[in-house]
Design a protein around this motif. Structure first.
Motif, short mmCIF file in Angstrom:
data_model
loop_
_atom_site.label_atom_id
_atom_site.label_comp_id
_atom_site.label_asym_id
_atom_site.label_seq_id
_atom_site.Cartn_x
_atom_site.Cartn_y
_atom_site.Cartn_z
N GLU A 111 39.35 21.82 85.61
CA GLU A 111 40.19 22.17 86.76
C GLU A 111 39.94 21.28 87.97
O GLU A 111 40.71 21.31 88.93
CB GLU A 111 40.02 23.64 87.15
CG GLU A 111 38.65 23.99 87.67
CD GLU A 111 37.66 24.32 86.55
OE1 GLU A 111 36.56 24.79 86.88
OE2 GLU A 111 37.98 24.12 85.37
N SER A 133 34.27 21.84 80.36
CA SER A 133 34.37 23.28 80.63
C SER A 133 35.66 23.62 81.35
O SER A 133 36.33 22.76 81.92
CB SER A 133 33.18 23.76 81.48
OG SER A 133 33.21 23.15 82.76
N VAL A 134 36.01 24.90 81.28
CA VAL A 134 37.08 25.48 82.10
C VAL A 134 36.43 26.64 82.85
O VAL A 134 35.92 27.58 82.24
CB VAL A 134 38.25 26.00 81.24
CG1 VAL A 134 39.27 26.72 82.12
CG2 VAL A 134 38.90 24.86 80.48
N ASN A 135 36.45 26.59 84.18
CA ASN A 135 35.79 27.60 84.98
C ASN A 135 36.74 28.53 85.71
O ASN A 135 36.37 29.64 86.08
CB ASN A 135 34.84 26.93 85.99
CG ASN A 135 33.78 26.12 85.29
OD1 ASN A 135 33.07 26.62 84.44
ND2 ASN A 135 33.67 24.84 85.63
N THR A 136 37.96 28.06 85.95
CA THR A 136 38.95 28.90 86.63
C THR A 136 40.24 28.90 85.81
O THR A 136 40.33 29.62 84.83
CB THR A 136 39.20 28.42 88.07
OG1 THR A 136 39.52 27.02 88.06
CG2 THR A 136 37.95 28.63 88.92
N THR A 137 41.22 28.09 86.20
CA THR A 137 42.49 28.04 85.48
C THR A 137 42.90 26.60 85.24
O THR A 137 42.85 25.77 86.15
CB THR A 137 43.60 28.76 86.28
OG1 THR A 137 43.25 30.14 86.44
CG2 THR A 137 44.94 28.67 85.54
N THR A 156 34.13 27.94 78.26
CA THR A 156 34.97 28.49 79.31
C THR A 156 34.23 29.63 79.99
O THR A 156 33.49 30.38 79.35
CB THR A 156 36.31 29.02 78.76
OG1 THR A 156 36.09 30.17 77.95
CG2 THR A 156 37.01 27.96 77.93
N ASN A 159 36.60 35.23 82.36
CA ASN A 159 37.87 35.48 83.05
C ASN A 159 38.62 34.21 83.42
O ASN A 159 39.54 34.25 84.24
CB ASN A 159 37.65 36.34 84.30
CG ASN A 159 36.97 37.65 83.97
OD1 ASN A 159 37.42 38.40 83.11
ND2 ASN A 159 35.86 37.93 84.64
N SER A 160 38.26 33.09 82.82
CA SER A 160 39.02 31.86 83.04
C SER A 160 40.28 31.88 82.18
O SER A 160 40.43 32.69 81.26
CB SER A 160 38.17 30.64 82.70
OG SER A 160 37.78 30.67 81.33
N ASN A 186 36.16 38.44 78.89
CA ASN A 186 37.09 38.92 79.90
C ASN A 186 36.68 40.30 80.36
O ASN A 186 36.12 41.08 79.60
CB ASN A 186 38.51 38.95 79.35
CG ASN A 186 39.19 37.60 79.47
OD1 ASN A 186 38.70 36.62 78.91
ND2 ASN A 186 40.29 37.54 80.16
N THR A 194 44.39 34.36 76.85
CA THR A 194 43.51 33.83 77.88
C THR A 194 43.09 32.40 77.55
O THR A 194 42.55 31.70 78.40
CB THR A 194 42.25 34.71 78.02
OG1 THR A 194 41.58 34.78 76.75
CG2 THR A 194 42.62 36.11 78.47
#
Length: 307
Positions: A111, A133-137, A156, A159-160, A186, A194
């Protein structure tokens, strides 16, 4: 640029900037999945960690050693893997690892990766030399093939989200890593995906509590772990070509820091131009903006740009 607050003086400032985003991403090639194409899970050891709520897999599941924790709902076959599964997975990995990618650097959070400050990606192949990685959206925008290749682990955060826009399809998204893949948990059971795309990782795949994957978890010689998940094999038609993806309009934002001060105070004005597209954007005219009343440019503005 600096501003100085004066009670009786107003001024107009003129700023001219050229903004270049990262060059177009390398065109991505989708791998052939062969006998694994109808499977939501392919593993040596399949482990399901939760009995209630059940893990639901809309697709086939195969393994050498099955899960000791039941029940789970499998809307497909459940048992030994096809004889060609290992060979087909190696072939798919060869396609993913053998194609040219746009490098995002070493340890990369998608992101905020270079050229993608808003986490928006257009079709292409993207790689990192270290963990990814994916930390938010993260948003995948436009019809076409997406390949994300991590030189380390792929993770991830809880909740990403990885979402689709502009005609992007889960069938055309592929993820692979040198080390294991872990999808974060989540906070609540989600009725919508998700995370999207086919994960091919021979070091193992863990899917966190309540994560919802529209895609596949393919780890033939390793372990796939599920935990109250929904996994659905993609049903949208795979990309077969088409016109260019419509560009996303660049945006301009500005902010003073500090946002207010007294007479004679100095504040820094930052103008940010964001381009979510994979191709460069260029301002062809001057960027003109009036300063607020009572504000003038300081004698030593120390103007700079990271464009």
């Amino acid at each position: 640029m600096m501003r100085k607050s004066l009670s009786l003086v107003a001024s107009v400032g003129l700023v001219t900037l050229l903004y270049g985003a990262s060059s177009a991403s390398a065109q991505a090639v989708a791998p052939a999945l062969g006998s694994e194409s109808t499977f939501g899970v392919v593993s040596n050891t399949f482990t399901n960690s939760n009995t209630a709520p059940q893990t639901i897999i809309n697709g086939n599941v195969c393994f050498t050693t099955g899960s000791a924790v039941v029940p789970l709902t499998v809307n497909g076959t459940y048992g030994a893997c096809p004889a060609a599964a290992g060979t087909d997975q190696l072939g798919a990995l060869g396609t993913l690892n053998g194609q040219g990618c746009t490098s995002l650097g070493a340890i990369v959070a998608l992101e905020t990766a270079p050229g993608h400050p808003t986490g928006v990606y257009t079709p292409g192949c993207y790689s990192s030399t270290g963990a990814m990685s994916v930390n938010t959206t993260v948003t995948l925008n436009g019809a076409g093939v997406y390949v994300f290749r991590s030189g380390g682990a792929f993770n991830t955060a809880a909740n990403s989200l990885v979402t689709l826009a502009g005609g992007a399809c889960e069938s055309d998204v592929f993820w692979t890593a040198v080390s294991a893949t872990t999808l974060g948990a989540n906070v609540a059971l989600s009725a919508t995906p998700t995370f999207v795309g086919t994960i091919i990782d021979q070091a193992g795949i863990s899917i966190g509590h309540f994560a919802n994957l529209t895609g596949r978890a393919l780890a033939f010689p390793a372990t796939v772990t599920t935990d109250a998940n929904t996994i659905s094999v993609p049903t949208c038609p795979a990309f077969v070509g088409g016109g260019p993806v419509p560009p996303v309009p660049p945006t301009v934002t500005k902010a003073f820091s500090p946002s207010s001060n007294g007479p004679g105070g100095v504040s820094t004005l930052t103008i940010t131009l964001t381009n979510a597209n994979a191709t460069a954007a260029t301002l062809t005219t001057s960027l003109v903006d009036p300063l607020p009343a009572g504000v003038v440019i300081a004698a030593s503005p120390n103007a700079s740009t990271t464009c």
